[in-house]
Design a protein around this motif. Sequence first.
Motif, PDB file in Angstrom:
ATOM      1  N   SER A   1       0.855  -1.191   0.000  1.00 12.61           N
ATOM      2  CA  SER A   1       0.000   0.000   0.000  1.00 12.61           C
ATOM      3  C   SER A   1       0.892   1.242   0.000  1.00 12.61           C
ATOM      4  N   HIS A   2       0.245   2.410  -0.288  1.00 12.57           N
ATOM      5  CA  HIS A   2       1.013   3.663  -0.266  1.00 12.57           C
ATOM      6  C   HIS A   2       1.596   3.920   1.116  1.00 12.57           C
ATOM      7  N   GLN A   3       0.835   3.654   2.182  1.00 17.92           N
ATOM      8  CA  GLN A   3       1.313   3.925   3.529  1.00 17.92           C
ATOM      9  C   GLN A   3       2.514   3.067   3.860  1.00 17.92           C
ATOM     10  N   GLU A   4       2.457   1.774   3.445  1.00 18.96           N
ATOM     11  CA  GLU A   4       3.592   0.882   3.710  1.00 18.96           C
ATOM     12  C   GLU A   4       4.831   1.346   2.930  1.00 18.96           C
ATOM     13  N   ALA A   5       4.584   1.699   1.665  1.00 18.31           N
ATOM     14  CA  ALA A   5       5.716   2.143   0.851  1.00 18.31           C
ATOM     15  C   ALA A   5       6.319   3.436   1.410  1.00 18.31           C
ATOM     16  N   ALA A   6       5.449   4.352   1.883  1.00 17.00           N
ATOM     17  CA  ALA A   6       5.938   5.606   2.442  1.00 17.00           C
ATOM     18  C   ALA A   6       6.776   5.362   3.688  1.00 17.00           C
ATOM     19  N   GLU A   7       6.335   4.459   4.541  1.00  9.95           N
ATOM     20  CA  GLU A   7       7.106   4.148   5.744  1.00  9.95           C
ATOM     21  C   GLU A   7       8.463   3.565   5.385  1.00  9.95           C
ATOM     22  N   GLN A   8       8.475   2.674   4.335  1.00 12.92           N
ATOM     23  CA  GLN A   8       9.745   2.076   3.922  1.00 12.92           C
ATOM     24  C   GLN A   8      10.691   3.154   3.355  1.00 12.92           C
ATOM     25  N   LEU A   9      10.143   4.093   2.571  1.00 15.12           N
ATOM     26  CA  LEU A   9      10.973   5.175   2.031  1.00 15.12           C
ATOM     27  C   LEU A   9      11.566   6.017   3.158  1.00 15.12           C
ATOM     28  N   GLN A  10      10.780   6.281   4.189  1.00  8.95           N
ATOM     29  CA  GLN A  10      11.300   7.073   5.312  1.00  8.95           C
ATOM     30  C   GLN A  10      12.404   6.330   6.058  1.00  8.95           C
ATOM     31  N   LEU A  11      12.292   4.970   6.119  1.00  5.78           N
ATOM     32  CA  LEU A  11      13.350   4.179   6.732  1.00  5.78           C
ATOM     33  C   LEU A  11      14.632   4.258   5.914  1.00  5.78           C
ATOM     34  N   GLU A  12      14.490   4.279   4.585  1.00  8.28           N
ATOM     35  CA  GLU A  12      15.655   4.289   3.709  1.00  8.28           C
ATOM     36  C   GLU A  12      16.195   5.706   3.475  1.00  8.28           C
ATOM     37  N   ALA A  13      15.434   6.744   3.859  1.00  5.66           N
ATOM     38  CA  ALA A  13      15.876   8.131   3.671  1.00  5.66           C
ATOM     39  C   ALA A  13      17.112   8.402   4.505  1.00  5.66           C
ATOM     40  N   GLY A  14      18.134   8.919   3.853  1.00  4.43           N
ATOM     41  CA  GLY A  14      19.401   9.181   4.519  1.00  4.43           C
ATOM     42  C   GLY A  14      20.288   7.965   4.641  1.00  4.43           C
ATOM     43  N   VAL A  15      19.762   6.767   4.248  1.00  2.49           N
ATOM     44  CA  VAL A  15      20.568   5.545   4.271  1.00  2.49           C
ATOM     45  C   VAL A  15      20.818   5.072   2.849  1.00  2.49           C
ATOM     46  N   LEU A  16      19.732   4.754   2.166  1.00  3.80           N
ATOM     47  CA  LEU A  16      19.847   4.319   0.776  1.00  3.80           C
ATOM     48  C   LEU A  16      19.455   5.439  -0.192  1.00  3.80           C
ATOM     49  N   LEU A  17      18.571   6.332   0.257  1.00  3.21           N
ATOM     50  CA  LEU A  17      18.018   7.363  -0.621  1.00  3.21           C
ATOM     51  C   LEU A  17      18.289   8.752  -0.040  1.00  3.21           C
ATOM     52  N   ASP A  18      18.244   9.779  -0.922  1.00  7.80           N
ATOM     53  CA  ASP A  18      18.427  11.172  -0.525  1.00  7.80           C
ATOM     54  C   ASP A  18      17.245  11.599   0.331  1.00  7.80           C
ATOM     55  N   LYS A  19      17.518  12.015   1.593  1.00  7.48           N
ATOM     56  CA  LYS A  19      16.453  12.324   2.551  1.00  7.48           C
ATOM     57  C   LYS A  19      15.581  13.472   2.069  1.00  7.48           C
ATOM     58  N   MET A  20      16.186  14.537   1.522  1.00  8.75           N
ATOM     59  CA  MET A  20      15.417  15.688   1.043  1.00  8.75           C
ATOM     60  C   MET A  20      14.515  15.293  -0.106  1.00  8.75           C
ATOM     61  N   VAL A  21      15.019  14.498  -1.033  1.00  7.62           N
ATOM     62  CA  VAL A  21      14.207  14.069  -2.184  1.00  7.62           C
ATOM     63  C   VAL A  21      13.045  13.200  -1.718  1.00  7.62           C
ATOM     64  N   VAL A  22      13.301  12.293  -0.775  1.00  5.91           N
ATOM     65  CA  VAL A  22      12.233  11.426  -0.252  1.00  5.91           C
ATOM     66  C   VAL A  22      11.125  12.273   0.364  1.00  5.91           C
ATOM     67  N   GLN A  23      11.522  13.259   1.211  1.00  8.28           N
ATOM     68  CA  GLN A  23      10.515  14.076   1.882  1.00  8.28           C
ATOM     69  C   GLN A  23       9.686  14.867   0.876  1.00  8.28           C
ATOM     70  N   THR A  24      10.361  15.437  -0.149  1.00  5.41           N
ATOM     71  CA  THR A  24       9.648  16.194  -1.179  1.00  5.41           C
ATOM     72  C   THR A  24       8.684  15.290  -1.942  1.00  5.41           C
ATOM     73  N   PHE A  25       9.126  14.048  -2.240  1.00  2.00           N
ATOM     74  CA  PHE A  25       8.276  13.104  -2.974  1.00  2.00           C
ATOM     75  C   PHE A  25       7.043  12.741  -2.168  1.00  2.00           C
ATOM     76  N   LEU A  26       7.208  12.435  -0.905  1.00  2.00           N
ATOM     77  CA  LEU A  26       6.062  12.043  -0.070  1.00  2.00           C
ATOM     78  C   LEU A  26       5.102  13.209   0.129  1.00  2.00           C
ATOM     79  N   ASN A  27       5.574  14.454   0.059  1.00  5.68           N
ATOM     80  CA  ASN A  27       4.689  15.617   0.195  1.00  5.68           C
ATOM     81  C   ASN A  27       3.753  15.773  -0.985  1.00  5.68           C
ATOM     82  N   LEU A  28       4.011  15.026  -2.079  1.00  3.19           N
ATOM     83  CA  LEU A  28       3.143  15.113  -3.258  1.00  3.19           C
ATOM     84  C   LEU A  28       1.822  14.378  -3.060  1.00  3.19           C
ATOM     85  N   PHE A  29       1.762  13.479  -2.090  1.00  5.45           N
ATOM     86  CA  PHE A  29       0.623  12.560  -1.956  1.00  5.45           C
ATOM     87  C   PHE A  29      -0.284  12.957  -0.806  1.00  5.45           C
ATOM     88  N   GLU A  30      -1.582  12.590  -1.012  1.00  5.83           N
ATOM     89  CA  GLU A  30      -2.531  12.606   0.093  1.00  5.83           C
ATOM     90  C   GLU A  30      -2.299  11.359   0.938  1.00  5.83           C
TER      91      GLU A  30
END
Length: 927
Positions: free
Chosen positions: A880-909
């Motif tokens: 689900s979107h919520q599960e994927a969002a939580e996983q992205l937040q876990l990977e932010a700053g580890v596997l993925l760019d934290k700023m980009v992740v936060q900006t991407f998640l702000n696009l969604f309801e």
Amino acid sequence: MTHLLSFPIFLSGRALLSQAISINAELTLLLDAQCRILSSNTAVQTFLNSTAEVLVGQNVLTLVYPEDQATLAGLLRRSPVDVSVENVRVRVRQANGEWAWFSASSVSFLNDPDVQATVVQLHPEPQLHDRHRKALWDMAQAMSSTDHLTEVISVLLTTGLQVLGARAGSLRLISTDGQHLELVGQAGCSDRNEVLGTQLPLELKLPVTDVARSGEALFLSAQTFQVLYPDIHQRHALKFQSAAVLPLSIGERLLGVLELSFQQNHDFGAQEQTFLQMVASLCAPALDRSRLSEELKREQDWSRAANLNSSDIATVFDDQCLIRYESGSIERILGYAAIDLLGQSIYSLIHPDDHAQVQAALSRLSPGSEPITVTFRCRHRDGQWVWLESIAVDLRHQPHVSGVLVNSRDVSVREETRTVQQGILDRLTVSERNFKRLADHSRDLVRQYDLDGSVVYASPTVRDLLGYDSEDLLGPDPLHHVHEEDLPALQQAFQRRFTDTFEHEKFEYRLRRRDGTYLWVETVFKAVRDPETQAITAFIDTSRDIDQRKQAEQHLKVQLDRYHHLLDFTASLEQLRDPAALTAEALQKSLELTEYDYGYAFAWSASGLTFEAQAGLNSAPISDFMDELRLHTFTPLVEQAIRRGEAYFAVDDQAFLDPPEDVPRLHWRSLCVLPILRQGTLMALLVFGTSTRMTSSQDTRQLLRNVAARLSHALERRHHIEQLNISREETLRALGLALEYRDYETKGHTDRVVSFTERLGQALNFLPADQDALRWGAFLHDTGKVAIPDNILLKPGKLTPEEWVVIKRHPTIGYEMLHHIPSLPAATLEVVLYHQERWNGSGYPDGLQGQQIPLAARVFAVVDVYDALTSIRPYKRAWSHQEAAEQLQLEAGVLLDKMVVQTFLNLFEADGSFKSSSPAEVSYVHS
């Protein structure tokens, strides 16, 4: 007189000593160890008006002036046994109450057990009036022996300090303006602060200024000083307690003020006051005499120096014209020593040709008459002739002169210059005559100026050029007829003529004709110099008609301006992408290049005209135009020109609508309809108009045709580019879909990641070109998978380590396949090569970390991971979107760019759908 020390030494005992002093004629006292009086002789009655019995038991110091008590005490302390010490001077109160000076000596018998006493002997000094008489005599002698002001001042101050016991003294003289007291001498002042000032205004409230104003002497005891001048007394109380201030006058004329200052309180007796005033009376004439003597010496020195160094010769001759006096300056001017000419006739030195002129001038002289001036030549000692200008005055009636006084100066240079100038003037007269003869027949306008800039001559050509008579241009205002726009520059140029280095200058400007029109002229302004001295004597200029040349230059300038505007327009068309912007630019440039006042752009379609843009004046013309079009159509002639793509031009008496509109029109008096075609199809109309009647020139018409052609070409080129971009976009999308169809379990992945990356790129404030590169990278990111075998790419189970090695090759394979395509930007290739890199460096193919990974690849990595999490795979369900969002937040700053992740998640309801409004753009460093 019997001295104490003359008694036989074998006498001993206090009684014997008391008997001895009793017969002494001088005042003698016997003191114990505490300075108490044991006995005294009968002289105390004479000097102190007291008896010996009254003094017994008193301390001897009580009889002495307070300031002198320490002196006497020191004497008594220093006295060795049986030895007389050096006398000291102390003041002792006399029978009349006044203090008198005594010379004191002592002999001590304190160590003699039979005596245990000290003998003190007081010898009265000469009377005060005797000392005053001697001081006055010494001062008179000293002052009569010198005329130097400084020496007189020194004698005056020294006497005051020595005779009266003053600590310090100063002498001030009245200034030449009579408003100040100027310090000319001082003595006894060790500190600069003890002196009030070198120059004191008379209006100050000070002892010296008060005496200067009143002319009366001022004697200040400590008490009087403190009452009258408390501030001054308080300031100097530690050093001065009392003062005497004396005016130095001769009759009613005040010369200055003498001030004497005393350390202790000093009561000025009548005798002292009289003495001080006598000192002042004695010194005032000496001061005046010495000052006058110095002034006389200065005048004599000045006269001697002026006589020797004067530029004039002073001569006195008698009735027979024999020289009785010559000043020393004659040696410098004529080479003679003054003494050599005494007794000679003045005519022996004068040039023979000038004798008659000098005799005639001297004949006009008489006692009391005005001085006469005559110029003549005089013989130098070495034989040459020197021009002299002499001023003679008759002083024969004055006893101290008894002759004619003549002052003569060397004017040889002036006379030689005058001779040269006269020759120049003669030549100039001939030159001016020739100049006017030539100027009168010249085709150019010739003017002559004085040194002050006034026009003194204008050639007759002015009538042909400007319509004026020559006299109309004469006068002090040479720039009167210059065009106001050219006047500032011409004024500056006109002022430059006054410099020493000026020779000539050329400039162009407009002159006003008599009829009010203006004529362009080219003027050469030149200085006329004296051939001998090279000094500027006048100015001339020549002006020629260049009106036709300036009109040709103006026409050429207009053509060049239009050409440059056309080039700018062409360049701007290359940069603009939007068709509406292209049309608006063409509208604005056309108004800059033509005589039209306003213009409008309309889009053409089957349904009619649609307003798009305007330029120029207010919007009233467009309202009239649209109102007319609602009721009319274009005439067949206008329609025909539009269909053929030809410009149509009309003036206010020509209708362009059917049925015809009322003419003349309020607006659109002159009209141009300019069709814009694209591949032969009418796309737009540009309409230009004026509010006044105007017939467009052939240049304007051709220029507008060129504008239409360039705009049509730009629209066509833009259309072709759009078609090419669409084709490229579809081609890239087709490649992505082809890869997607091969890996059928990821169907829809391409369109989804493209949509996500477009939204995320906008939120990160990507430029349009970067947006395109990011989108194309999303299309092509898995291009390298075409080289991956199906058994690995489509394997449903877990991959072996060897198979993972093959899979990890697909970014590099994709880059190698695509980097030869020149139209793909670098950011697209970065997405293909680095989209599997991770923030902590655990990705592939190069193990980049952090901001070493290009931004486009970091952006797409977030999108790719999200789509992988929310898609069905052979080995997992769709998250689900919520599960994927939580996983992205876990990977932010580890596997993925934290700023980009936060900006991407702000696009969604919260439910995973895109927000209706985009979040605020994020400023991100593009490294």
